[in-house]
Design an enzyme around this catalytic site. Structure first.
Site, mmCIF file in Angstrom:
data_model
loop_
_atom_site.group_PDB
_atom_site.id
_atom_site.type_symbol
_atom_site.label_atom_id
_atom_site.label_comp_id
_atom_site.label_asym_id
_atom_site.label_seq_id
_atom_site.Cartn_x
_atom_site.Cartn_y
_atom_site.Cartn_z
ATOM 1 N N LYS A 496 0.837 -1.194 0.000
ATOM 2 C CA LYS A 496 0.000 0.000 0.000
ATOM 3 C C LYS A 496 0.877 1.252 0.000
ATOM 4 O O LYS A 496 2.088 1.183 0.219
ATOM 5 C CB LYS A 496 -0.902 0.002 1.230
ATOM 6 C CG LYS A 496 -0.161 -0.018 2.562
ATOM 7 C CD LYS A 496 -1.108 -0.065 3.730
ATOM 8 C CE LYS A 496 -0.338 -0.082 5.055
ATOM 9 N NZ LYS A 496 -1.222 -0.033 6.222
ATOM 10 N N ARG A 597 -10.048 1.009 15.474
ATOM 11 C CA ARG A 597 -9.986 1.796 14.250
ATOM 12 C C ARG A 597 -11.075 1.290 13.307
ATOM 13 O O ARG A 597 -12.123 1.896 13.178
ATOM 14 C CB ARG A 597 -8.587 1.688 13.627
ATOM 15 C CG ARG A 597 -8.348 2.623 12.458
ATOM 16 C CD ARG A 597 -6.895 2.612 12.015
ATOM 17 N NE ARG A 597 -6.447 1.299 11.568
ATOM 18 C CZ ARG A 597 -5.238 1.058 11.088
ATOM 19 N NH1 ARG A 597 -4.331 2.024 11.021
ATOM 20 N NH2 ARG A 597 -4.908 -0.165 10.701
ATOM 21 N N HIS A 626 -5.694 -6.248 13.726
ATOM 22 C CA HIS A 626 -4.475 -5.440 13.818
ATOM 23 C C HIS A 626 -4.007 -5.342 15.270
ATOM 24 O O HIS A 626 -4.813 -5.069 16.159
ATOM 25 C CB HIS A 626 -4.726 -4.026 13.297
ATOM 26 C CG HIS A 626 -4.343 -3.835 11.866
ATOM 27 N ND1 HIS A 626 -5.212 -4.101 10.827
ATOM 28 C CD2 HIS A 626 -3.194 -3.430 11.296
ATOM 29 C CE1 HIS A 626 -4.610 -3.851 9.679
ATOM 30 N NE2 HIS A 626 -3.380 -3.445 9.931
ATOM 31 N N ARG A 683 1.572 -10.823 8.144
ATOM 32 C CA ARG A 683 1.610 -9.673 7.242
ATOM 33 C C ARG A 683 2.948 -8.953 7.393
ATOM 34 O O ARG A 683 3.330 -8.549 8.497
ATOM 35 C CB ARG A 683 0.455 -8.710 7.538
ATOM 36 C CG ARG A 683 -0.905 -9.338 7.374
ATOM 37 C CD ARG A 683 -2.020 -8.297 7.459
ATOM 38 N NE ARG A 683 -2.023 -7.573 8.711
ATOM 39 C CZ ARG A 683 -2.646 -7.976 9.824
ATOM 40 N NH1 ARG A 683 -3.306 -9.124 9.827
ATOM 41 N NH2 ARG A 683 -2.603 -7.244 10.923
ATOM 42 N N TYR A 725 15.039 31.363 2.457
ATOM 43 C CA TYR A 725 13.885 32.187 2.819
ATOM 44 C C TYR A 725 13.938 32.586 4.297
ATOM 45 O O TYR A 725 14.387 31.829 5.157
ATOM 46 C CB TYR A 725 12.588 31.415 2.563
ATOM 47 C CG TYR A 725 12.211 31.302 1.100
ATOM 48 C CD1 TYR A 725 11.972 32.447 0.332
ATOM 49 C CD2 TYR A 725 12.077 30.063 0.490
ATOM 50 C CE1 TYR A 725 11.623 32.341 -1.004
ATOM 51 C CE2 TYR A 725 11.722 29.949 -0.848
ATOM 52 C CZ TYR A 725 11.505 31.097 -1.577
ATOM 53 O OH TYR A 725 11.147 31.002 -2.905
ATOM 54 N N CYS A 773 13.575 24.623 1.008
ATOM 55 C CA CYS A 773 12.635 25.208 0.046
ATOM 56 C C CYS A 773 11.774 24.098 -0.574
ATOM 57 O O CYS A 773 11.982 22.917 -0.322
ATOM 58 C CB CYS A 773 13.400 25.940 -1.053
ATOM 59 S SG CYS A 773 14.645 27.098 -0.442
ATOM 60 N N ASP A 775 11.740 23.022 -3.661
ATOM 61 C CA ASP A 775 12.436 22.190 -4.638
ATOM 62 C C ASP A 775 13.920 22.016 -4.350
ATOM 63 O O ASP A 775 14.614 21.348 -5.135
ATOM 64 C CB ASP A 775 12.283 22.790 -6.038
ATOM 65 C CG ASP A 775 10.838 23.074 -6.378
ATOM 66 O OD1 ASP A 775 10.028 22.137 -6.283
ATOM 67 O OD2 ASP A 775 10.517 24.229 -6.712
#
Length: 830
Positions: A496, A597, A626, A683, A725, A773, A775
């Site tokens: 997942k 849950r 779980h 699992r 920044y 930043c 990027d």
């Protein structure tokens, strides 16, 4: 693996001391050994060894191979022959031991020199460098890639033929009592013991024991080459008495030896090594500067001395040593293609291995091979390219692009779509790259053809920052857990969240190839994408939403059912899709045992059972729950209460149905901490990617994911200058600042700004300065010799992802799942 020698199965039976069932005498001649049904090229003349391992049994694949015209088998089950009336069988006690006996017999047919190499590190490099150094003078047979195991060695030796006049084979062990088998198969006449180190320490009492076990490879050599600088090797040579039984050629920087290394001088790209041998000062120069390469080169130097080469020849060849590509890379390509880059060597063995990987790419229907001339072989080109054409045809290759004069001359051998070019320049200049579309492309070429230029042209170019995923490490971690669970217990792999950022299809495809029992995704669209890409392994959908059931039914996904509302939506979808009575929908019942849950509560179970029984088109595939805190010792009492409640409720559900229902509750941490509660399945999630909280387990796992980038620009910031920044970093003195193109849009959190975390550059930690930043980020490289373009590690081997997670106050899951899709994924394996 194919041999030029042919064996009649009656002779094989005598060699392996097996019982022969000859039911088809006309098809009883073999020259090809197969131990993996997925790698079959051609049925006739193939001998399949049905080998049992801890998690698999080759006997399960006999029927499949029989249908593909394989007619000769070595097995250890007497009841099999009657089921396959046109097949021949050799019945043995142990199929692996039979494989060893056959390879040992085959080896004895040849009297030319065999070089055997072992050690903790450097085996493959020394083998490949010796091949580079000696190939001008010998027709060399060598083990492919890292085929150095109990199975790899016999498969390698099986390929020896009458045209060869030198063998080079590596041997690796992971536990005691293994090397004796490999010695009898290789029977080396020259031995190279590279070194002794920490690899496989857990299976040996000490380095002395490990060195002693490896030394068994050399019990009958004529000459052994080693360095007494390794204390364990020096000691076992004395203890074993082998030093007095075989000739030795030793080298050392510190001890008395035949060859004394006097001086090692390095510049930016080369190393000069001076040594004294037989009172003569000699030197070589190699195009590498790392210590491992220096050691590997000295071993090769010693081998060449022993074989009678003069130092001028040795020095000339040493300076032309080439890098050994230890990995094959899978990258996202242009126009929805996948590119497999194996562009550093080209021979038949490695071509077969690469084609097997190409065939795993089920997401594309079209398979293309870009292939250079096959060099470094003494076979006639007619025979060679005829065999290559046959291999490509049987492997289902749809298109061939041949580059080189030799392969071009034999274009008529190839029956698939094809085009040929004299050299790489001509191909790049004249081929319409826009014509590549939605196909798997294997790039396979000898180094002199510079196929890396083709790889660069074909790969998707969108970001300098890449996430490298080591598929070998992934499978190592899977196999580590396989050893921890009982043989009959299944494993469900969690893929997942884009496989924790690693890429859903590529990870799922690798797991499927290695026979994972189940996959699990969070949402139906993830499962649909996998089905469309050719993943056929059962897939559980953990969070089916109301709109997804039509797709779940269409693509044969298996929904988790955690509430009556979701159960009703499933029933409505079944009615809407008019499913046939003989194809019920498999569901996975989620029980809430304390996580609070999702899941059915204890008081809801009886009603749920009745609802399921009312619908013949619903079948319970599994019941699960779980654990809330399986990795925390202070919560073990609570965990045990969850397991007890799960056992009680799942027993109730199982008793209500007359078919087997799988049960599972353990996650990664639970597998190691609660081994008595494996039920029918476990699992495996984050630990499959190399992350664990248990220190003992963590030491056994390998890192799978590494986030890397490179320096875009370097500049000097004067005292008082600020960076980034909001001017959060101010230089108190002159600093050298480098900019790296990775930012919070890529997954590098702003929480790591302003010195809170460091990146790794040239093996050193360099602090992040200023605010991260979107990027990019900035690092302080003051005092370092760095260049623009130098590689930077954000996390990986040198800085585990949990280090960054700790600094952020979070868990590794969050960082891995947060790596942006715009970051290019590169998958590699040996």
């Amino acid at each position: 693996m194919t041999s030029s020698h042919e064996y009649n199965l009656s002779d094989v039976a005598q060699i392996v001391k097996g019982e022969l069932y000859l039911q088809n005498p006309r098809q009883s001649v073999v020259n090809d050994i197969l131990i993996d049904s997925r790698k079959l090229i051609s049925g006739p003349k193939t001998l399949f060894f049905a080998i049992r391992t801890g998690r698999n049994d080759g006997h399960h694949y006999i029927e499949e191979l029989y249908e593909k015209d394989v007619r000769n088998f070595v097995v250890s089950k007497e009841e099999i022959p009657s089921s396959f009336p046109e097949a021949n069988f050799v019945i043995v006690e142990n199929s692996l031991q039979a494989l060893h006996k056959l390879a040992t017999h085959h080896r004895k047919q040849f009297s030319f020199p065999f070089i055997g190499i072992t050690g903790s590190n450097g085996k493959t490099i020394v083998k490949e460098w010796l091949f580079q150094l000696l190939q001008e003078d010998y027709n060399i047979i060598r083990s492919p890639k890292s085929y150095n195991s109990q199975i790899g060695v016999p498969l390698s030796v099986w390929q020896v033929n009458d045209e060869n006049d030198l063998g080079i084979f590596e041997a690796g062990i992971s536990e005691p009592e293994e090397m004796g088998n490999l010695q009898s198969i290789i029977q080396p006449t020259i031995g190279v013991f590279t070194n002794i180190g920490p690899a496989h320490d857990k299976n040996f009492i000490s380095d002395i024991q490990k060195a002693g076990e490896k030394l068994k490879l050399f019990t009958h050599v004529h000459t052994m080459i080693y360095s007494p600088d390794y204390d364990a090797i020096r000691e076992v040579m004395i203890r074993s008495g082998l030093k007095n039984k075989v000739n030795t050629l030793t080298w050392s920087r510190n001890n008395t030896a035949d060859m004394i290394i006097r001086e090692v001088t390095k510049d930016k790209s080369h190393t000069e090594i001076k040594a004294v041998y037989e009172n003569e000062v000699l030197q070589i120069k190699i195009p590498f500067t790392d210590e491992a390469s220096v050691e590997n080169a000295i071993h090769c130097w010693a081998v060449m001395w022993h074989m009678g080469y003069d130092n001028n020849t040795i020095a000339q060849r040493m300076q032309n040593l080439q890098t050994i590509a230890m990995r094959l890379e899978l990258k996202e390509g242009i126009n929805d293609c996948s590119v497999i880059n194996d562009s550093y060597n080209s021979d038949l063995n490695s071509l077969n291995i690469a084609l097997d990987i190409l065939n795993r790419q089920k997401q594309h229907k079209k398979k293309t091979v870009i292939l250079s001339d096959i060099l470094q072989t003494n076979r006639s080109s007619f025979e060679l390219y005829d065999e290559i054409a046959d291999i490509l045809q049987k492997k289902g290759v749809n298109k061939l692009i041949g580059i080189g004069e030799a392969i071009s001359r034999h274009a008529n051998f190839f029956s698939m779509e094809k085009s040929f070019f004299k050299n790489t320049d001509e191909f790049i200049r004249s081929y319409p790259f826009s014509g590549f579309n939605d196909e798997a492309i294997l790039i396979k070429g000898a180094r002199i053809f510079e196929f890396e230029r083709i790889s660069n042209a074909l790969q998707q170019k969108d970001h300098e920052t890449v996430l490298e995923i080591n598929l070998n490490a992934l499978i190592n971690n899977l196999n580590y857990y396989r050893k921890m669970v009982d043989q009959e217990v299944k494993i469900m792999a969690m893929v997942k969240a884009f496989s924790y950022g690693s890429g859903s299809y590529e990870i799922s495809n690798t797991l499927q190839y290695h026979n994972i029992d189940y996959l699990s995704v969070a949402y139906a669209d993830e499962g649909v994408e996998l089905r469309k890409s050719g993943i056929y392994t059962p897939i559980m959908v953990m969070n089916p939403d109301e709109q997804s059931f039509d797709a779940i039914l269409k693509y044969q996904l298996e929904p988790e059912i955690y509430s009556f509302r979701i159960f009703k939506r499933l029933e409505e979808a079944i009615e809407r899709n008019l499913l046939p009575k003989n194809k019920p929908v498999k569901i996975h019942i989620k029980l809430d045992t304390g996580m609070h849950r999702l899941g059915f509560l204890e008081e809801e179970v009886e009603v749920l059972i009745n609802r399921i029984k009312e619908n013949d088109l619903i079948r319970v595939q599994s019941v699960f729950s779980h654990l809330a805190a399986s990795d925390e010792g202070e919560n073990d009492d609570f965990t045990r209460s969850q397991i007890d409640l799960f056992r009680k409720l799942s027993d109730t559900i199982q008793q209500a149905f007359d078919y087997k229902i799988l049960r599972h509750i353990l996650n990664s941490a639970g597998i190691s901490r609660f081994p008595n509660d494996q039920f029918d399945m476990v699992r495996l999630g984050i630990s499959m990617y190399g992350i664990a909280t248990d220190h003992k387990v963590k030491n056994e796992l390998q890192n799978v994911s590494s986030l890397r980038s490179s320096i875009s620009q370097i500049k000097t910031v004067k005292p008082g200058g600020t960076v980034g920044y909001s001017r959060q970093y101010k230089a108190e003195e002159e600093r050298k600042i480098a900019t790296v193109p990775v930012g919070y849009a890529d997954g590098l959190s702003r929480l790591l700004s302003n010195g809170k975390a460091s990146l790794i550059l040239h093996g050193q930690k360099v602090p992040i300065v200023g605010n991260i930043c979107m990027d990019m980020c900035m690092i302080d490289v003051t005092g370092m010799d760095v260049q623009e373009g130098d590689k930077v590690e954000i996390f990986g081997e040198n800085q585990p992802v949990n280090v960054l997670a700790d600094k952020m106050g979070t868990i590794p899951y969050e960082i891995l799942a947060g790596i942006s899709r715009r970051v290019k994924r590169i998958y590699y394996q040996e």
